[in-house]
Design a protein around this motif. Structure first.
Motif, PDB file in Angstrom:
ATOM      1  N   CYS A  54     -24.775 -11.945 -11.242  1.00 27.86           N
ATOM      2  CA  CYS A  54     -23.449 -12.295 -11.749  1.00 27.86           C
ATOM      3  C   CYS A  54     -22.370 -11.418 -11.128  1.00 27.86           C
ATOM      4  O   CYS A  54     -22.665 -10.431 -10.447  1.00 27.86           O
ATOM      5  N   THR A  55     -21.108 -11.780 -11.384  1.00 26.43           N
ATOM      6  CA  THR A  55     -19.977 -10.897 -11.107  1.00 26.43           C
ATOM      7  C   THR A  55     -19.461 -10.389 -12.438  1.00 26.43           C
ATOM      8  O   THR A  55     -19.630 -11.049 -13.473  1.00 26.43           O
ATOM      9  N   TYR A  56     -18.841  -9.204 -12.419  1.00 22.92           N
ATOM     10  CA  TYR A  56     -18.364  -8.618 -13.676  1.00 22.92           C
ATOM     11  C   TYR A  56     -17.132  -7.765 -13.413  1.00 22.92           C
ATOM     12  O   TYR A  56     -16.836  -7.408 -12.264  1.00 22.92           O
ATOM     13  N   ASN A  57     -16.409  -7.453 -14.484  1.00 23.86           N
ATOM     14  CA  ASN A  57     -15.258  -6.564 -14.428  1.00 23.86           C
ATOM     15  C   ASN A  57     -15.475  -5.392 -15.357  1.00 23.86           C
ATOM     16  O   ASN A  57     -16.060  -5.559 -16.448  1.00 23.86           O
ATOM     17  N   LYS A  58     -15.010  -4.221 -14.932  1.00 23.44           N
ATOM     18  CA  LYS A  58     -15.063  -3.039 -15.796  1.00 23.44           C
ATOM     19  C   LYS A  58     -13.648  -2.554 -16.050  1.00 23.44           C
ATOM     20  O   LYS A  58     -12.910  -2.259 -15.122  1.00 23.44           O
ATOM     21  N   VAL A  59     -13.262  -2.505 -17.312  1.00 25.01           N
ATOM     22  CA  VAL A  59     -11.967  -1.967 -17.705  1.00 25.01           C
ATOM     23  C   VAL A  59     -12.245  -0.856 -18.715  1.00 25.01           C
ATOM     24  O   VAL A  59     -12.651  -1.133 -19.847  1.00 25.01           O
ATOM     25  N   GLY A  60     -12.057   0.380 -18.276  1.00 25.99           N
ATOM     26  CA  GLY A  60     -12.466   1.497 -19.126  1.00 25.99           C
ATOM     27  C   GLY A  60     -13.977   1.461 -19.280  1.00 25.99           C
ATOM     28  O   GLY A  60     -14.721   1.390 -18.301  1.00 25.99           O
ATOM     29  N   HIS A  61     -14.461   1.470 -20.527  1.00 23.65           N
ATOM     30  CA  HIS A  61     -15.901   1.368 -20.774  1.00 23.65           C
ATOM     31  C   HIS A  61     -16.357  -0.079 -20.920  1.00 23.65           C
ATOM     32  O   HIS A  61     -17.551  -0.374 -20.810  1.00 23.65           O
ATOM     33  N   LEU A  62     -15.422  -0.994 -21.165  1.00 27.50           N
ATOM     34  CA  LEU A  62     -15.751  -2.389 -21.425  1.00 27.50           C
ATOM     35  C   LEU A  62     -16.215  -3.106 -20.145  1.00 27.50           C
ATOM     36  O   LEU A  62     -15.561  -3.043 -19.115  1.00 27.50           O
ATOM     37  N   ILE A  63     -17.345  -3.806 -20.264  1.00 22.08           N
ATOM     38  CA  ILE A  63     -17.917  -4.561 -19.140  1.00 22.08           C
ATOM     39  C   ILE A  63     -17.923  -6.035 -19.519  1.00 22.08           C
ATOM     40  O   ILE A  63     -18.519  -6.421 -20.535  1.00 22.08           O
ATOM     41  N   THR A  64     -17.255  -6.883 -18.690  1.00 23.28           N
ATOM     42  CA  THR A  64     -17.142  -8.312 -18.979  1.00 23.28           C
ATOM     43  C   THR A  64     -17.780  -9.122 -17.861  1.00 23.28           C
ATOM     44  O   THR A  64     -17.484  -8.913 -16.685  1.00 23.28           O
ATOM     45  N   ILE A  65     -18.672 -10.032 -18.214  1.00 26.95           N
ATOM     46  CA  ILE A  65     -19.327 -10.899 -17.241  1.00 26.95           C
ATOM     47  C   ILE A  65     -18.370 -12.035 -16.868  1.00 26.95           C
ATOM     48  O   ILE A  65     -17.824 -12.714 -17.748  1.00 26.95           O
ATOM     49  N   ASP A  66     -18.180 -12.253 -15.579  1.00 23.80           N
ATOM     50  CA  ASP A  66     -17.298 -13.325 -15.102  1.00 23.80           C
ATOM     51  C   ASP A  66     -18.099 -14.572 -14.751  1.00 23.80           C
ATOM     52  O   ASP A  66     -18.133 -15.538 -15.496  1.00 23.80           O
ATOM     53  N   GLN A  67     -18.743 -14.567 -13.585  1.00 31.38           N
ATOM     54  CA  GLN A  67     -19.495 -15.720 -13.107  1.00 31.38           C
ATOM     55  C   GLN A  67     -20.978 -15.390 -13.082  1.00 31.38           C
ATOM     56  O   GLN A  67     -21.378 -14.302 -12.673  1.00 31.38           O
ATOM     57  N   VAL A  68     -21.830 -16.323 -13.516  1.00 33.42           N
ATOM     58  CA  VAL A  68     -23.282 -16.168 -13.463  1.00 33.42           C
ATOM     59  C   VAL A  68     -23.811 -17.128 -12.404  1.00 33.42           C
ATOM     60  O   VAL A  68     -23.517 -18.326 -12.439  1.00 33.42           O
ATOM     61  N   TYR A  69     -24.563 -16.622 -11.430  1.00 36.47           N
ATOM     62  CA  TYR A  69     -25.067 -17.445 -10.341  1.00 36.47           C
ATOM     63  C   TYR A  69     -26.212 -18.335 -10.805  1.00 36.47           C
ATOM     64  O   TYR A  69     -27.071 -17.908 -11.592  1.00 36.47           O
ATOM     65  N   GLU A  70     -26.226 -19.534 -10.294  1.00 38.40           N
ATOM     66  CA  GLU A  70     -27.323 -20.450 -10.610  1.00 38.40           C
ATOM     67  C   GLU A  70     -28.639 -19.954 -10.008  1.00 38.40           C
ATOM     68  O   GLU A  70     -29.698 -20.091 -10.594  1.00 38.40           O
ATOM     69  N   THR A  71     -28.545 -19.354  -8.833  1.00 39.78           N
ATOM     70  CA  THR A  71     -29.717 -18.785  -8.162  1.00 39.78           C
ATOM     71  C   THR A  71     -29.415 -17.335  -7.809  1.00 39.78           C
ATOM     72  O   THR A  71     -28.409 -17.051  -7.162  1.00 39.78           O
ATOM     73  N   PRO A  72     -30.269 -16.372  -8.228  1.00 38.43           N
ATOM     74  CA  PRO A  72     -30.010 -14.954  -7.925  1.00 38.43           C
ATOM     75  C   PRO A  72     -29.952 -14.695  -6.431  1.00 38.43           C
ATOM     76  O   PRO A  72     -30.620 -15.375  -5.637  1.00 38.43           O
ATOM     77  N   LEU A  73     -29.144 -13.725  -6.039  1.00 39.02           N
ATOM     78  CA  LEU A  73     -29.077 -13.317  -4.637  1.00 39.02           C
ATOM     79  C   LEU A  73     -30.360 -12.615  -4.234  1.00 39.02           C
ATOM     80  O   LEU A  73     -31.062 -12.040  -5.080  1.00 39.02           O
ATOM     81  N   GLU A  74     -30.648 -12.627  -2.926  1.00 33.88           N
ATOM     82  CA  GLU A  74     -31.811 -11.914  -2.421  1.00 33.88           C
ATOM     83  C   GLU A  74     -31.631 -10.417  -2.667  1.00 33.88           C
ATOM     84  O   GLU A  74     -30.546  -9.869  -2.499  1.00 33.88           O
ATOM     85  N   LYS A  75     -32.710  -9.763  -3.033  1.00 31.08           N
ATOM     86  CA  LYS A  75     -32.647  -8.322  -3.289  1.00 31.08           C
ATOM     87  C   LYS A  75     -32.440  -7.577  -1.985  1.00 31.08           C
ATOM     88  O   LYS A  75     -33.144  -7.810  -0.997  1.00 31.08           O
ATOM     89  N   SER A  76     -31.452  -6.684  -1.965  1.00 33.54           N
ATOM     90  CA  SER A  76     -31.146  -5.906  -0.764  1.00 33.54           C
ATOM     91  C   SER A  76     -32.278  -4.962  -0.446  1.00 33.54           C
ATOM     92  O   SER A  76     -32.842  -4.312  -1.317  1.00 33.54           O
TER      93      SER A  76
END
Length: 353
Positions: A49-71
């Motif tokens: 997924c993509t996420y935003n961090k504002v202070g301590h708060l973590i908010t999920i934005d977009q969740v991928y239908e298929t996970p990305l390949e592990k680096s």
């Protein structure tokens, strides 16, 4: 550190975690104190997924239908290459025609989002770009030479990797433009290109194109050889392109490992943005390294020793590489001298790419 297992069913667009500790508890992962292990956890989260961090708060934005390949974490080139491979496979899925994709080098740069529209426009108007951004003409030429070389190596490494996986076969072909129509160069047209350039090169006193390219006579050579090619064969210009033939049977299998293709619009844009950011960062780092190490070379390029060199490179990156840069085509045209060389590179770049 063992594998990080995340309860991905918890991840939903808009989902919020009060802080890092709460996130770990809900996702079923261990709370870590080390900054390095925390970063590893967030890298794993970024596969899903993509996420935003504002202070301590973590908010999920977009969740991928298929996970990305592990680096594989083998350095920046591996990550850079993985993103490029994803976008090349996506490009094949989007634009393949009659089994093949034929794409010029400069078009490839734009499709992958490695450069913005200013890049090609300013390439043939370096003097105007130099005036516009108040950067020495030598620095502008040096920037394009090193950037073209870096991009060419990156693209061809990605193509070679896909070819080694036997997912594609890639060849370099020559195309010609006549009256706005583009086609593969015939053997006779290739011979005509060689004759026009060889005879022009000899008339200017050169026997090697490499030496001519870095000389004061390069513009004159381009102008005269182009004119001769037009007169003898009606060819307006020619350019190199990649001809890519995909292995359709196994392409879907490989794409499933990387990402589900075609990419949806948001995933494609995210990968393109990430690649552009990495390109900007890498070019800036390379510029700083050239400045720092130039004094150690036996044949120094004095302009690289100037204190302003690294900042000038960053300035050029902001103008012709960054994908959110303002388009300056009109400003550049107004600055361009009337007799400035204006040969066509809409579809091509020199051998250095």
């Amino acid at each position: 550190m063992g594998a990080i297992i995340i309860k991905i069913e918890i991840l939903k667009p808009g989902k919020q975690f009060k802080n890092y500790k709460v996130m770990c508890q809900e996702l079923g992962i261990e709370v870590k104190k080390s900054s390095d292990t925390k970063k590893a956890q967030f890298r794993e989260l970024e596969r899903y997924c993509t996420y935003n961090k504002v202070g301590h708060l973590i908010t999920i934005d977009q969740v991928y239908e298929t996970p990305l390949e592990k680096s594989k974490r083998k350095g920046n080139n591996t990550v850079y290459g993985d993103i490029m491979q994803i976008l090349i496979l996506d490009l094949l899925a989007q634009k393949r025609n009659s089994g093949n994709l034929i794409i010029s080098k400069s078009k490839f740069l734009r499709e992958l989002n490695l450069v913005n529209l200013n890049y090609s426009h300013c390439f043939k108007r370096k003097k105007a770009l130099s005036i516009f951004c108040k950067v020495d003409r030598q620095v502008v030429s040096d920037f394009y030479y090193t950037t073209n070389d870096s991009f060419k190596r990156a693209i061809e490494l990605a193509l070679k990797t896909l070819q080694n996986k036997r997912l594609i076969i890639c060849n370099t072909v020559t195309k010609v433009s006549k009256n706005g129509m583009h086609s593969l160069a015939s053997p006779d047209e290739k011979r005509l290109i060689l004759f026009s350039e060889r005879s022009t090169m000899l008339s200017l006193g050169y026997t090697n194109l490499k030496n001519l390219r870095i000389s004061k006579d390069w513009k004159e050579f381009c102008k005269k050889s182009k004119k001769l090619l037009k007169e003898l064969g009606g060819i307006d210009f020619y350019y190199s392109a990649y001809e890519i033939t995909p292995n359709d049977k196994y392409l879907k299998e490989e794409s499933d490992k990387l990402l589900d293709f075609l990419l949806n619009k948001l995933d494609r844009q995210r990968h393109q943005n990430e690649l552009n950011k990495k390109a900007c960062k890498k070019l800036a780092v390379n510029g700083s390294k050239r400045h720092e190490t130039e004094s150690e070379l036996p044949q120094q390029k004095e302009f690289r020793l100037e204190q302003s060199y690294s900042e000038d490179i960053k300035k050029l990156i902001d103008i012709v590489i960054k994908d959110n840069a303002k388009i300056i085509s009109q400003e550049i045209l107004e600055l361009e001298e009337i007799n400035e060389l204006d040969f066509e590179i809409e579809y091509s770049l020199p051998d250095g790419l």
